[in-house]
Design a protein around this motif. Structure first.
Motif, short mmCIF file in Angstrom:
data_model
loop_
_atom_site.label_atom_id
_atom_site.label_comp_id
_atom_site.label_asym_id
_atom_site.label_seq_id
_atom_site.Cartn_x
_atom_site.Cartn_y
_atom_site.Cartn_z
N UNK A 167 0.52 -1.44 -0.22
CA UNK A 167 0.06 0.22 -0.14
C UNK A 167 0.83 1.09 -0.09
N UNK A 168 0.07 2.42 -0.06
CA UNK A 168 0.99 3.43 -0.02
C UNK A 168 0.80 4.64 1.13
N UNK A 169 1.39 5.22 1.58
CA UNK A 169 1.43 6.43 2.78
C UNK A 169 1.82 7.41 2.42
N UNK A 170 0.68 8.78 2.21
CA UNK A 170 1.08 9.82 1.56
C UNK A 170 0.57 10.50 3.46
N UNK A 171 2.01 11.17 3.04
CA UNK A 171 2.05 12.34 4.85
C UNK A 171 1.31 13.84 4.39
N UNK A 172 0.70 14.57 5.38
CA UNK A 172 0.34 16.04 4.44
C UNK A 172 0.01 16.75 5.22
N UNK A 173 0.59 17.84 5.73
CA UNK A 173 1.09 18.60 6.64
C UNK A 173 0.50 20.06 6.32
N UNK A 174 -0.39 20.46 7.57
CA UNK A 174 -0.95 21.61 7.73
C UNK A 174 -0.39 22.47 8.45
N UNK A 175 -1.11 24.11 8.42
CA UNK A 175 -0.43 24.86 8.89
C UNK A 175 -1.90 24.82 9.90
N UNK A 176 -1.57 26.21 10.20
CA UNK A 176 -3.07 26.52 11.63
C UNK A 176 -3.92 26.78 10.22
N UNK A 177 -5.49 25.76 10.72
CA UNK A 177 -6.13 25.78 9.69
C UNK A 177 -8.24 26.60 10.19
N UNK A 178 -7.84 27.93 9.47
CA UNK A 178 -8.52 28.69 9.82
C UNK A 178 -10.57 27.84 10.34
N UNK A 179 -10.76 28.64 11.65
CA UNK A 179 -11.49 28.67 12.30
C UNK A 179 -12.14 27.10 12.48
N UNK A 180 -11.02 25.90 12.27
CA UNK A 180 -11.02 24.86 12.61
C UNK A 180 -11.55 24.74 14.16
N UNK A 181 -11.84 23.72 14.83
CA UNK A 181 -11.84 23.50 16.32
C UNK A 181 -10.81 24.34 17.39
N UNK A 182 -11.02 25.01 18.11
CA UNK A 182 -9.66 25.36 19.06
C UNK A 182 -8.78 26.16 18.61
N UNK A 183 -9.07 26.96 16.95
CA UNK A 183 -8.29 27.74 16.09
C UNK A 183 -7.91 29.25 16.95
N UNK A 184 -7.74 29.80 16.74
CA UNK A 184 -7.48 31.50 17.34
C UNK A 184 -8.78 31.85 16.89
#
Length: 621
Positions: free
Chosen positions: A427-444
């Motif tokens: 199987x294939x593995x991919x890793x996706x890195x995020x910055x800070x996600x606007x309006x996600x739960x607990x964001x500023x």
């Protein structure tokens, strides 16, 4: 009133005034005026030229006010001087009596000013009696969005559009559905004083981030509340069909244009496939569920341990996509049996979004951070390997690069765990890195909104703290695009998020969006960095060799493998420590061993210092 009629009215009044003054002078004993036609031509030409020069025709009769009166007085005085000069040069000045020239400026101000004043009073009276409770709107933009707004508000008694502003010089003086274009957007502070609107409306859906920044600053300068007309695309996507004025979207002001994706690219891979989303009730997980459902997934398994979150997203998807085979699972993804049940029917794609992600909280919750972010991830990855899942996508964070907090270190450990469990197994593995996600739960952003609604103060940890931001749709499209981008097993994908945004600047912008003034109506206070927080985030690690993909805003990096580490042994030790009470010190030591560049003491270090330390020989051996 059309501008041409205004000009003709003024020229007619100039001629009428000159003839009238000449007639009065003749009645008082002045000699006859044989050169009257030439005098009239000079007066009309000179005075008309001066009135245009002083800007009298930049305003409209509908909004005639004190500045227009000042322009009129200045134009009358300069006009009589130019008339006298031209009469002198033409040899006609001795034939014109002073009793014509001296009263001319005063009489001209009266003849041109009184009709303007009466017209404005009549318009105001008519508007007040037609709809006394209507809110007066001044619209920024005169394109298709403004036309749609005017069409929709034409029968809405709540609003009355008094004018439009647009930077297209060809539109100045034109009318859109009977509403005049008053001038360029740069004149907003002046025109807002003249027209006295109650609300400013931004109807500029194609404006860039820099243009939106400028517009918001101009709106803020007026001190008036402002809103944005919704995008036509939002209405076509199933949002409410009636145009409702909403707050300006904060993501329009983050200093970069939104990343555009070919939504069909990821959708084609998901279409007809069976998909599992862990953490499917969270901000990212729920949006992934929506996008996979919209892409035509054949079966969608939603795993979530929070009852309300699971119920909410399942009810929404069942309502919007009644033909989709939807399998809700109330379970913790760290439960091996639950994972085997979820994967039993055969799954093509697994999106692992379940995680603990609150930085300050996790500093005191090391055990749960490692249990949920690392051990549970290893359980899911192991189950996917055993079930023969074709593609496993781990949702990680930019905080995993040179981590200084438990969240970043645990997510880096999770990346290594996935490499250990899935590497070289078909199987294939991919890793996706995020910055800070606007309006996600607990964001500023939700926190700032709440603080502004309560009247402040808005709390920022440090005046110099910066973060990379992305929107929830951008984050989910990045995940789906990672499926279609070629790369080696374990490749890391990240979004080009432009410049880091100062949180202080973000707070001030949000205060302005609410119609308030930072530092005056709502204070901004600084509380100091919280546990685990650092001043600046790092987007790329030098050892991972990032390069651009065929999508110009997506970067791909080669996976950074663990060197000289027994990851299987580390994961086994983690399981044993998690089963023992009072294992805090052992978990801390294990985390430092698994993630050698974890440096909690360097939270206030610069990105350059962190990277220099991470690539030091002592750290990489």
């Amino acid at each position: 009133m059309p501008r041409v009629l205004i000009v003709l009215h003024d020229l007619f009044m100039i001629a009428l005034l000159w003839i009238g003054l000449r007639w009065l002078a003749a009645r008082a004993g002045a000699p006859p005026a044989p050169s009257l036609p030439a005098e009239l031509l000079i007066a009309i030409f000179a005075q008309g030229l001066v009135l245009r020069f002083v800007g009298l025709y930049q305003g409209l009769w509908r909004f005639a006010s004190v500045p227009d009166l000042a322009n009129l007085v200045r134009g009358a005085l300069l006009g009589v001087l130019l008339i006298v000069t031209l009469l002198f040069l033409g040899g006609l000045l001795p034939e014109v009596p002073r009793r014509v020239l001296l009263p001319y400026p005063v009489a001209l101000v009266v003849l041109l000013g009184v009709p303007r004043l009466l017209y404005r009073l009549w318009k105001d009276w008519r508007l007040a009696h037609e709809n006394p409770d209507a809110k007066r709107l001044l619209v920024l933009g005169a394109g298709r969005a403004a036309d749609a707004l005017l069409r929709d508000l034409s029968g809405d008694g709540r609003y009355s559009v008094i004018g439009l502003l647009d930077d297209n010089p060809a539109l100045k003086g034109a009318r859109v559905r009977g509403v005049p274009v008053l001038g360029p957007i740069g004149d907003l502070p002046y025109l807002a004083q003249e027209t006295a609107p109650n609300l400013l409306v931004i109807a500029m859906p194609s404006a860039s981030a820099a243009e939106m920044q400028r517009v918001v600053e101009l709106c803020d300068e007026t001190g008036l509340p402002f809103r944005a007309a919704p995008r036509i695309a939002d209405m076509l996507a199933g949002k409410p069909q009636r145009l409702e004025l909403s707050e300006v979207r904060i993501e329009d002001l983050l200093g970069r244009p939104p990343v555009k994706f070919d939504t069909a690219l990821g959708a084609l891979l998901v279409q007809g496939k069976r998909v599992l989303v862990t953490g499917g009730g969270g901000s990212i997980g729920s949006e992934l569920v929506r996008q996979c459902a919209a892409a035509g997934a054949a079966e969608l398994v939603v795993m979530e341990r929070a009852e309300m979150a699971l119920g909410g997203i399942v009810e929404e998807i069942a309502r919007e996509f009644p033909g989709l085979r939807l399998v809700p699972m109330l379970a913790d993804c760290g439960d091996p049996v639950a994972c085997r049940i979820a994967l039993a029917g055969g799954i093509d794609f697994v999106f692992h979004a379940a995680a603990c992600k609150q930085v300050p909280l996790l500093e005191g919750q090391l055990r749960e951070a490692l249990r949920n972010n690392v051990a549970a991830t290893a359980v899911v990855a192991r189950a996917c390997r055993e079930a023969g899942v074709g593609h496993f996508v781990l949702i990680s964070t930019d905080k995993a690069i040179c981590p200084v907090n438990v969240l970043g270190a645990s997510k880096r450990f999770a990346e290594l765990a996935c490499q250990a469990e899935l590497g070289g197994n078909g199987g294939r593995l991919s890793i996706v890195r995020f910055g800070n996600v606007l309006d996600s739960a607990g964001s500023v952003v939700p926190l700032f909104r709440q603080q502004i609604a309560e009247g402040g103060p808005v709390t920022v940890t440090h005046p110099e703290v910066t973060r990379y931001f992305m929107t929830i749709p951008e984050a989910c499209q990045l995940i789906l695009h990672s499926l279609a981008l070629p790369g080696e097993d374990g490749a890391v994908f990240a979004l080009d998020m432009g410049r880091p945004v100062p949180i202080r600047e973000l707070a001030e912008q949000m205060i302005r969006l609410s119609g308030k003034r930072p530092g005056i109506d709502i204070e901004v206070s600084y509380t100091g960095l919280r546990p685990g927080e650092k001043l600046h985030e790092i987007l790329f690690h030098p050892e991972e060799r990032y390069q651009r993909t065929r999508h110009p805003r997506i970067f791909q990096a080669r996976p950074r493998q663990a060197v000289g580490q027994d990851l299987g042994g580390l994961l086994a030790r983690l399981e044993r420590l998690l089963a023992e009470p009072g294992s805090q010190e052992g978990l801390q030591a294990l985390l430092r061993e698994a993630v050698p560049d974890y440096r909690p003491e360097q939270a206030d270090a610069s990105p350059e210092e962190l990277l220099a330390d991470a690539t030091h020989p002592a750290m990489t051996k």
